[in-house]
Design an enzyme around this catalytic site. Structure first.
Site, PDB file in Angstrom:
ATOM      1  N   TYR A 156       0.849  -1.204   0.000  1.00 22.31           N
ATOM      2  CA  TYR A 156       0.000   0.000   0.000  1.00 22.31           C
ATOM      3  C   TYR A 156       0.886   1.257   0.000  1.00 22.31           C
ATOM      4  O   TYR A 156       0.520   2.296  -0.538  1.00 22.31           O
ATOM      5  CB  TYR A 156      -0.955  -0.026   1.198  1.00 22.31           C
ATOM      6  N   LYS A 163      -3.442   8.516   2.819  1.00 21.74           N
ATOM      7  CA  LYS A 163      -4.686   8.309   3.577  1.00 21.74           C
ATOM      8  C   LYS A 163      -4.549   8.853   5.003  1.00 21.74           C
ATOM      9  O   LYS A 163      -5.530   9.328   5.591  1.00 21.74           O
ATOM     10  CB  LYS A 163      -5.060   6.822   3.604  1.00 21.74           C
ATOM     11  N   THR A 194     -12.134  -3.365  -6.912  1.00 23.80           N
ATOM     12  CA  THR A 194     -12.495  -2.268  -7.817  1.00 23.80           C
ATOM     13  C   THR A 194     -11.299  -2.024  -8.727  1.00 23.80           C
ATOM     14  O   THR A 194     -10.254  -2.640  -8.562  1.00 23.80           O
ATOM     15  CB  THR A 194     -12.778  -0.971  -7.025  1.00 23.80           C
ATOM     16  N   ALA A 196      -9.382   0.599  -8.703  1.00 22.89           N
ATOM     17  CA  ALA A 196      -8.300   1.163  -7.894  1.00 22.89           C
ATOM     18  C   ALA A 196      -7.583   0.067  -7.096  1.00 22.89           C
ATOM     19  O   ALA A 196      -6.353   0.013  -7.059  1.00 22.89           O
ATOM     20  CB  ALA A 196      -8.845   2.240  -6.952  1.00 22.89           C
TER      21      ALA A 196
HETATM   22  P1  NAD Z   1     -12.330   3.103  -8.427  1.00 20.49           P
HETATM   23  O1  NAD Z   1     -11.132   2.865  -9.278  1.00 20.49           O
HETATM   24  O2  NAD Z   1     -13.612   2.568  -8.896  1.00 20.49           O
HETATM   25  O3  NAD Z   1     -12.484   4.649  -8.113  1.00 20.49           O
HETATM   26  C1  NAD Z   1     -11.391   5.517  -7.988  1.00 20.49           C
HETATM   27  C2  NAD Z   1     -11.824   6.821  -8.615  1.00 20.49           C
HETATM   28  O4  NAD Z   1     -10.819   7.825  -8.441  1.00 20.49           O
HETATM   29  C3  NAD Z   1     -12.051   6.703 -10.132  1.00 20.49           C
HETATM   30  O5  NAD Z   1     -13.370   7.093 -10.452  1.00 20.49           O
HETATM   31  C4  NAD Z   1     -11.058   7.678 -10.719  1.00 20.49           C
HETATM   32  O6  NAD Z   1     -11.548   8.314 -11.887  1.00 20.49           O
HETATM   33  C5  NAD Z   1     -10.914   8.652  -9.564  1.00 20.49           C
HETATM   34  N1  NAD Z   1      -9.724   9.497  -9.716  1.00 20.49           N
HETATM   35  C6  NAD Z   1      -8.421   9.144  -9.656  1.00 20.49           C
HETATM   36  N2  NAD Z   1      -7.651  10.209  -9.958  1.00 20.49           N
HETATM   37  C7  NAD Z   1      -8.505  11.261 -10.192  1.00 20.49           C
HETATM   38  C8  NAD Z   1      -8.328  12.607 -10.585  1.00 20.49           C
HETATM   39  N3  NAD Z   1      -7.120  13.127 -10.812  1.00 20.49           N
HETATM   40  N4  NAD Z   1      -9.432  13.381 -10.758  1.00 20.49           N
HETATM   41  C9  NAD Z   1     -10.684  12.866 -10.565  1.00 20.49           C
HETATM   42  N5  NAD Z   1     -10.916  11.583 -10.210  1.00 20.49           N
HETATM   43  C10 NAD Z   1      -9.824  10.800 -10.032  1.00 20.49           C
HETATM   44  O7  NAD Z   1     -11.936   2.484  -6.999  1.00 20.49           O
HETATM   45  P2  NAD Z   1     -12.657   2.550  -5.569  1.00 20.49           P
HETATM   46  O8  NAD Z   1     -12.106   1.394  -4.831  1.00 20.49           O
HETATM   47  O9  NAD Z   1     -14.110   2.727  -5.713  1.00 20.49           O
HETATM   48  O10 NAD Z   1     -12.000   3.836  -4.911  1.00 20.49           O
HETATM   49  C11 NAD Z   1     -12.759   4.887  -4.336  1.00 20.49           C
HETATM   50  C12 NAD Z   1     -12.124   5.350  -3.038  1.00 20.49           C
HETATM   51  O11 NAD Z   1     -12.262   4.328  -2.064  1.00 20.49           O
HETATM   52  C13 NAD Z   1     -10.638   5.659  -3.116  1.00 20.49           C
HETATM   53  O12 NAD Z   1     -10.357   6.789  -2.302  1.00 20.49           O
HETATM   54  C14 NAD Z   1     -10.014   4.433  -2.504  1.00 20.49           C
HETATM   55  O13 NAD Z   1      -8.735   4.674  -1.966  1.00 20.49           O
HETATM   56  C15 NAD Z   1     -11.025   4.153  -1.419  1.00 20.49           C
HETATM   57  N6  NAD Z   1     -10.969   2.805  -0.831  1.00 20.49           N
HETATM   58  C16 NAD Z   1     -11.048   1.707  -1.620  1.00 20.49           C
HETATM   59  C17 NAD Z   1     -10.970   0.447  -1.037  1.00 20.49           C
HETATM   60  C18 NAD Z   1     -11.013  -0.794  -1.885  1.00 20.49           C
HETATM   61  O14 NAD Z   1     -10.628  -1.873  -1.396  1.00 20.49           O
HETATM   62  N7  NAD Z   1     -11.484  -0.729  -3.113  1.00 20.49           N
HETATM   63  C19 NAD Z   1     -10.839   0.314   0.358  1.00 20.49           C
HETATM   64  C20 NAD Z   1     -10.793   1.474   1.130  1.00 20.49           C
HETATM   65  C21 NAD Z   1     -10.853   2.717   0.536  1.00 20.49           C
END
Ligand code: NAD
Length: 256
Positions: A156, A163, A194, A196
């Site tokens: 990570y 974060k 997802t 990401a």
């Molecule tokens: P995802 O890939 O579906 O979403 C990530 C989003 O970030 C995308 O829509 C992307 O377009 C956007 N993004 C990245 N750079 C950008 C920029 N410069 N301008 C505008 N948008 C931008 O993945 P997700 O898992 O839904 O992620 C959403 C949030 O949840 C993130 O903050 C991620 O760190 C957090 N999160 C995810 C998990 C997991 O396991 N998936 C766990 C905890 C937290």
């Protein structure tokens, strides 16, 4: 839960599996009006398709969070469309992929550090700054975090630092905006598949580990995250601000 008459801006939809997509569905199902954003032209069609599936009247607007102009244009568009706003969902993060594997110290570099912090933490403050003038009293701002902010999670790496910054940001923003009765909270979600998370090396191992070791002995669902976003968006959570709330099957309580 009733979000009738609440207007929500949702940032971070990239696919049907995005956390922001499920939040959009749940907020809409509970009466909120939505405005969705897409990061750039490449994602426009996909986000518009998702918007149409939820409700034919949902508009989509471009916003790359690395651009102050994009954020200001989004605020101007929102003001013109609705006059005011009640909910911001910030569900976006980014770090260069090569920094999300291998040894933290060996792989870190100045650019990667700056980009990760800018997109994953600063952008949340930038949104608050730009939208402050049109946020209604009782507004709720929500972001997504992960346990890597406070514990070392393999691969990570720099995203953990970003974060940590984001969660501190939530506390400072909550204090700054609290006198306007605007609340700011983070949801620390357990791992879900997802786009990401696919960028994090060894992610499937994390899913298996949480299933084996969390209090609930399973991984969480997108819907469980979205339901907490719904609670934090609603007036039922009116006394809660500056918090990082775990939706992780209780994994974070483990000491061993
Ligand atoms: P995802 O890939 O579906 O979403 C990530 C989003 O970030 C995308 O829509 C992307 O377009 C956007 N993004 C990245 N750079 C950008 C920029 N410069 N301008 C505008 N948008 C931008 O993945 P997700 O898992 O839904 O992620 C959403 C949030 O949840 C993130 O903050 C991620 O760190 C957090 N999160 C995810 C998990 C997991 O396991 N998936 C766990 C905890 C937290």
């Amino acid at each position: 839960m009733n979000l009738d008459n609440k207007k929500a801006l949702i940032i971070g939809i990239a696919s049907n599996r995005s956390i922001a997509t499920e939040i959009a569905k749940v907020l809409s199902a509970n009466g909120a009006q939505l405005l969705l954003t897409y990061q750039g032209e490449k994602l426009k069609n996909r986000v518009e398709e998702i918007a149409n599936e939820i409700n034919q009247n949902i508009e989509c607007f471009p916003c790359d969070l690395s651009s102050d102009k994009n954020i200001d244009d989004l605020a101007a568009f929102t003001k013109k469309k609705w006059g005011s706003l009640d909910i911001i969902i910030h569900s976006a993060a980014f770090a260069p992929r090569e920094l999300l594997s291998g040894d933290f110290v060996d792989n870190i570099n100045r650019d990667g550090f700056n980009i990760a912090h800018e997109i994953s933490s600063y952008s949340f403050t930038a949104l608050a700054k730009s939208f402050k003038g049109i946020l209604n009293t009782s507004s709720s701002l929500i972001t997504l975090s992960y346990l890597g902010s406070e514990k070392v999670i393999p691969n990570y790496n720099v995203m953990g630092l970003a974060k940590a910054s984001l969660e501190s940001n939530v506390r400072y923003m909550a204090n700054s905006l609290g006198s306007n009765n605007i609340r700011v909270n983070a949801i620390s979600a357990g791992p879900v598949k997802t786009l990401a998370s696919a960028g994090i090396s060894g992610f499937n191992e994390i899913l298996k580990h949480v299933e084996a070791k969390s209090a609930l002995k399973r991984n969480i669902t997108l819907n469980e995250i979205a339901n907490v976003a719904l609670f934090l968006s609603s007036d039922l959570s009116s006394g809660i601000t500056g918090q990082t709330i775990y939706v992780d099957s209780g994994y974070n309580i483990n000491g061993f």
